[in-house]
Design a protein around this motif. Sequence first.
Motif, PDB file in Angstrom:
ATOM      1  N   VAL A 127     111.634  68.926  45.840  1.00 11.99           N
ATOM      2  CA  VAL A 127     110.843  67.912  46.537  1.00 11.99           C
ATOM      3  C   VAL A 127     111.673  67.246  47.628  1.00 11.99           C
ATOM      4  O   VAL A 127     111.216  67.068  48.756  1.00 11.99           O
ATOM      5  CB  VAL A 127     110.302  66.873  45.529  1.00 11.99           C
ATOM      6  N   PRO A 171     106.380  61.918  43.096  1.00 17.36           N
ATOM      7  CA  PRO A 171     106.984  63.123  42.534  1.00 17.36           C
ATOM      8  C   PRO A 171     108.481  62.959  42.300  1.00 17.36           C
ATOM      9  O   PRO A 171     109.169  62.242  43.028  1.00 17.36           O
ATOM     10  CB  PRO A 171     106.706  64.185  43.595  1.00 17.36           C
ATOM     11  N   ARG A 177     112.023  63.706  42.797  1.00 17.36           N
ATOM     12  CA  ARG A 177     112.678  64.285  43.975  1.00 17.36           C
ATOM     13  C   ARG A 177     113.550  65.493  43.624  1.00 17.36           C
ATOM     14  O   ARG A 177     113.842  66.305  44.505  1.00 17.36           O
ATOM     15  CB  ARG A 177     113.538  63.227  44.675  1.00 17.36           C
ATOM     16  N   ILE A 179     109.124  72.530  43.749  1.00 20.01           N
ATOM     17  CA  ILE A 179     107.717  72.398  44.113  1.00 20.01           C
ATOM     18  C   ILE A 179     106.815  73.042  43.062  1.00 20.01           C
ATOM     19  O   ILE A 179     105.796  72.482  42.672  1.00 20.01           O
ATOM     20  CB  ILE A 179     107.450  73.026  45.496  1.00 20.01           C
ATOM     21  N   ARG A 209     101.139  68.790  43.506  1.00 22.11           N
ATOM     22  CA  ARG A 209     101.693  69.663  44.538  1.00 22.11           C
ATOM     23  C   ARG A 209     100.836  69.628  45.792  1.00 22.11           C
ATOM     24  O   ARG A 209     101.353  69.547  46.912  1.00 22.11           O
ATOM     25  CB  ARG A 209     101.811  71.094  44.002  1.00 22.11           C
ATOM     26  N   PHE A 250     101.162  66.277  47.456  1.00 21.77           N
ATOM     27  CA  PHE A 250     102.470  66.164  48.110  1.00 21.77           C
ATOM     28  C   PHE A 250     102.421  66.823  49.489  1.00 21.77           C
ATOM     29  O   PHE A 250     102.934  66.279  50.480  1.00 21.77           O
ATOM     30  CB  PHE A 250     103.537  66.816  47.237  1.00 21.77           C
TER      31      PHE A 250
END
Length: 227
Positions: A99, A128, A130, A134, A142, A145
């Motif tokens: 992320v 999320p 970090r 992903i 996801r 994001f």
Amino acid sequence: MDVDGVAILARGIAARGPEGIVFANLDLRVEPGALAVIAGPSGTGRTALLLALSGRLPLVTGHLDVSGHVLPAQAKAVRQLIRPARLRPGYELEDKHRVREAIAERRLISGVSESAVEAALDRVRIAPDRTALIDELHPAERLLFAVALTIAGSPAGILVDDVDAGLPRAGRAQVWAGLREVTRTGMTVLASATDPPSGDVDVIPLPVREPERPTKVLDRQEEEVAR
């Protein structure tokens, strides 16, 4: 984040793909700040229409105006106004990036600030991890994001393909709620889905296209009979 969203007006538009016409004789209007959902089963041209409305797929006929920019002549300007968060295939986050790496890459490419990214994450209501990859994120998180990284640059509109693909009911509700929050900034959201949500949504239905009948090739005996 206050944004002037794009307005779209299309009359009689049609586009062609590798296998022929994907949609034709289509009229639509999208107001600035709307959540517009292109709805239809797989194969009806949902992704193609997203591409066309954002200046990424040329039309074969019809009139298309995006906030005063007429396509195809001003397609480059439209592509700057409307940015993809997810388009399938080809435009998705890299699963094996973390992320924090995805954030750093987006900041480097688009020049957005850390505070803009944080505000975007807050807008779609996610936080999320970090350090997570992903592909370790929940599918709804996801997708949101990807949306957050895109809206951090304050485009006039975004594209979100296949919103409901692979999501359970709760995940779909989370994503639609996040996209509604995006429209509260004034940004226009152009999405596609098999099953659009109810409520304050502009649904653009695409008809199921009938498959072309193959031309029958007569064999020699049938030719003799036909004569």
